[in-house]
Design a protein around this motif. Structure first.
Motif, PDB file in Angstrom:
ATOM      1  N   UNK A 286      21.955 -38.168 -44.486  1.00 21.02           N
ATOM      2  CA  UNK A 286      22.867 -38.488 -43.416  1.00 21.02           C
ATOM      3  C   UNK A 286      23.489 -39.667 -43.769  1.00 21.02           C
ATOM      4  N   UNK A 287      23.186 -40.721 -44.418  1.00 23.23           N
ATOM      5  CA  UNK A 287      23.667 -41.764 -44.650  1.00 23.23           C
ATOM      6  C   UNK A 287      24.759 -41.893 -45.725  1.00 23.23           C
ATOM      7  N   UNK A 288      24.545 -40.752 -46.555  1.00 18.48           N
ATOM      8  CA  UNK A 288      25.549 -40.632 -47.817  1.00 18.48           C
ATOM      9  C   UNK A 288      26.950 -40.764 -47.458  1.00 18.48           C
ATOM     10  N   UNK A 289      27.545 -39.916 -46.408  1.00 20.22           N
ATOM     11  CA  UNK A 289      28.890 -39.669 -46.322  1.00 20.22           C
ATOM     12  C   UNK A 289      29.212 -41.008 -45.652  1.00 20.22           C
ATOM     13  N   UNK A 290      28.746 -41.504 -44.715  1.00 17.96           N
ATOM     14  CA  UNK A 290      29.088 -42.880 -44.289  1.00 17.96           C
ATOM     15  C   UNK A 290      29.052 -44.153 -45.206  1.00 17.96           C
ATOM     16  N   UNK A 291      28.068 -44.068 -46.145  1.00 19.71           N
ATOM     17  CA  UNK A 291      28.413 -44.879 -47.156  1.00 19.71           C
ATOM     18  C   UNK A 291      29.707 -44.669 -48.164  1.00 19.71           C
TER      19      UNK A 291
END
Length: 662
Positions: A286-291
């Motif tokens: 879940x954190x990957x696209x925001x990073x």
């Protein structure tokens, strides 16, 4: 006239016509799109992915009671307490992320979302722009009405005209509010119709918040938890009183139960570790696209900073506006990403905590398993030693005990001692405490003694029956009024073949069963002394008074001695057997006679021993020899039949058999 100028004009403020408001909203929509087109599109997790992540987090949180069930000692409860605090914070951060993502989706009006959702997304953005226009209109109208009310209160201007203006502005405000409410309902429907919009995501987050305690999903409670330091005390922890004070048991049964309990505990911790790792992987996904969005924003900011070195004043103003927009986007994405980053750190510590707990439990499992195996090995060695000793005992019995009866008794005693010792060893090995074993054994013994008292008496009587003066198969005994030969001796009952007849040696065809407890009863049983097999018979002859009295006793006793001479050797052997028991008489096993006078004549009573195996034969021969003795000269005449004649008795009592000697 510019769009902003039109919005500030009184005509726009009083615009009551629906077409004018829609035109303003479309103008704002075009302006907003052109301004936002310069920004970087933010790509975050879609609502479905966010909801799935929340569901996974809640499911992971609900496994916390499994740890409380597995905790047994103070150290375990300290770990459970720390894990509970961490789990609460993880769930709060998950809801904080979900709400921040919903706000980001609500604020995000760029082209990335419009391209992915087509005409429906365009309609949604238009409705949002229209809502902003109506909100601005309501605000301006309210400000103008407040200003007119102040003038009316101050008494400046035409009072009648001012009251009409205030009334007209109030009507415009009511109409604008009605339009705003209708538009708000349409926005909620469009945004949450398929569950993929920001409004739909908020509704789903609020629905999931009802499945956890309010303190975990409320933003205000989350803020208070972040501000409060964790307490090192175990307040409110359901620690059982017996958990810290329960003594360690040493029985094989409890040791086995402890090994299985530790094994189940290890499996539960392994499952907890796997779920935590799965949640951590989902958090990373879940954190990957925001990073990725943050990296792009940072790259664009660096490019704008490089371009600023060679830019003029007009370009610098435009770049400043773009940098301000990038900064606002960066803050929004950071606010969404920060809870996930904190959650990842907490999950890593949580997983490490569980792993250390699992390692300590595995050490306890190895220790408990090793102790159990040692105890089982000792039990096996002890039982093996008992069995070997029993085998040596058996061989010694066969080697040194020649008598079959005595050998059987020793073998029976060996078997009883062997199984009793094995049962005691196994009971003590599996029991946890000796006191509990003794208490249980006492209660069990009392119950068994009451319920099986007859059986117990029979078993005890069995050992009396096979004792030194006991019986064996083939012995002739008398129990009560039944005489017979022993054919079987069981642990509870004995069986004898009933015998009746002149010599008590004729089978009746019946088998009589007696309880072994007869050996403990007052009546008891009658049997021959071991090694003897004789009884006393009595024959009575009544002679006429005119008989020659001289030599009567000598002649008749001599006839009996003649018959018994053929059995004298066996009688002497049995007499010696009696002497070993101190039961032999001075005259031994020889005939005894008594002569007395009666009204019918002279009565001669002769008692003689007979071997039970030849009793009938001896009685017949003695009767024949006595008749021959009577016929010899001088003849002896028997009295009349009414007076007695010859009578033979085979049922002498003990006192009668020990009658007067010759």
């Amino acid at each position: 006239m510019s769009v902003m100028g039109f919005l500030r004009s009184p005509a726009a403020k009083r615009a009551g016509h629906f077409g004018e408001a829609l035109a303003v909203s479309l103008a704002l929509l075009g302006f907003g799109a052109s301004a936002f087109a310069q920004n970087v599109p933010v790509r975050g997790p879609d609502p479905t992915q966010v909801v799935q992540f929340l569901n996974q987090t809640i499911a992971w949180y609900r496994q916390l009671p499994v740890q409380e069930q597995a905790a047994t000692g103070p150290g375990d409860w300290m770990i459970v307490y720390n894990n509970r605090q961490t789990a609460d914070r993880v769930v709060q951060l998950a809801f904080e992320f979900a709400r921040a993502q919903a706000d980001l989706m609500a604020k995000e009006s760029g082209s990335s979302q419009a391209q992915s959702s087509g005409a429906e997304s365009t309609q949604y953005q238009a409705l949002r722009q229209w809502q902003a226009t109506i909100d601005k209109q309501i605000k301006d109208t309210q400000a103008e009405m407040d200003a007119d009310k102040q003038k009316l209160a101050a008494g400046t201007g035409n009072r009648k005209e001012m009251q009409a203006t205030v009334s007209e502005l109030q009507a415009e405000l009511d109409l604008a509010n009605a339009r705003r409410e209708a538009l708000q309902g349409m926005l909620e429907f469009v945004g949450g119709a398929d569950g993929s919009g920001a409004s739909g995501l908020k509704q789903q987050v609020d629905a999931l918040a009802g499945s956890v305690p309010a303190g975990l999903s409320s933003p205000a409670a989350a803020g208070r938890l972040r501000a409060a330091a964790p307490s090192p005390q175990l307040e409110g922890l359901p620690l059982p009183p017996a958990a810290a004070s329960a003594p360690r048991t040493s029985g094989i049964w409890d040791m086995t139960a402890r090994v299985f309990a530790l094994s189940d505990k290890i499996h539960a911790l392994d499952s907890e570790i796997q779920q935590t790792e799965a949640l951590a992987r989902s958090s990373v996904a879940v954190r990957a696209p925001l990073l990725d969005s943050l990296k792009k924003l940072s790259e664009q900011g660096d490019q704008l900073a490089k371009q600023a070195d060679a830019a003029n004043a007009a370009t610098l103003a435009q770049e400043k506006q773009q940098l301000d927009s990038l900064a606002a986007q960066f803050k929004q994405v950071s606010a969404t990403l920060l809870p996930l980053s904190k959650q990842g750190i907490l999950l890593a510590g949580y997983s490490k905590n569980i792993a250390s707990w699992r390692e300590a439990t595995h050490g306890e499992y190895r220790t408990a398993l090793r102790a159990l195996l040692v105890r089982l090995a000792l039990l096996g060695l002890l039982l093996g030693a008992v069995i070997v000793a029993a085998e040596l005992w058996r061989r010694a019995i066969y080697r040194y005990v020649r008598d079959t009866r005595r050998r059987y008794q020793f073998l029976l005693l060996r078997r009883f001692a062997l199984w009793t010792l094995i049962a005691a060893i196994v009971a003590l090995a599996f029991a946890s405490r000796l006191g509990s074993v003794l208490t249980f054994a006492g209660l069990l013994t009392a119950g068994v003694a009451v319920a099986l008292q007859n059986v117990i008496l029979s078993v005890v009587g069995y050992f009396f029956l096979i004792g030194k003066f006991g019986i064996k198969v083939g012995d002739r005994v008398q129990i009560g009024g039944v005489s017979g030969e022993i054919i079987d001796i069981g642990l509870v009952r004995l069986h004898l073949m009933e015998l009746r007849g002149p010599g008590v040696d004729i089978p009746t065809g019946r088998v009589v069963a007696f309880s072994n407890s007869v050996a403990l009863q007052p009546a008891g049983l009658f049997k021959q002394i071991p090694g003897t097999n004789f009884v006393w018979h009595e024959i009575t002859l009544t002679l006429s008074p005119v008989s020659d009295y001289s030599g009567i006793k000598t002649r008749l006793v001599g006839a009996v001695d003649t018959v018994l001479a053929d059995y004298r050797e066996e009688m002497e052997r049995q007499n010696r057997r009696l002497e070993t028991f101190g039961a032999a008489t001075g005259s031994g096993l020889s005939p005894k006679s008594q002569l007395r006078f009666t009204p019918s004549g002279i009565e001669v009573v002769i008692r003689f021993p007979v071997d039970l195996q030849h009793a009938a034969e001896i009685d017949e021969r003695i009767s024949r020899e006595l008749l021959n003795a009577l016929d010899r000269e001088p003849k002896l005449k028997l009295a009349a039949p009414a007076g007695g004649g010859i009578q033979l008795r085979t049922d002498l009592t003990a006192s009668e058999a020990a009658g007067p000697a010759s």
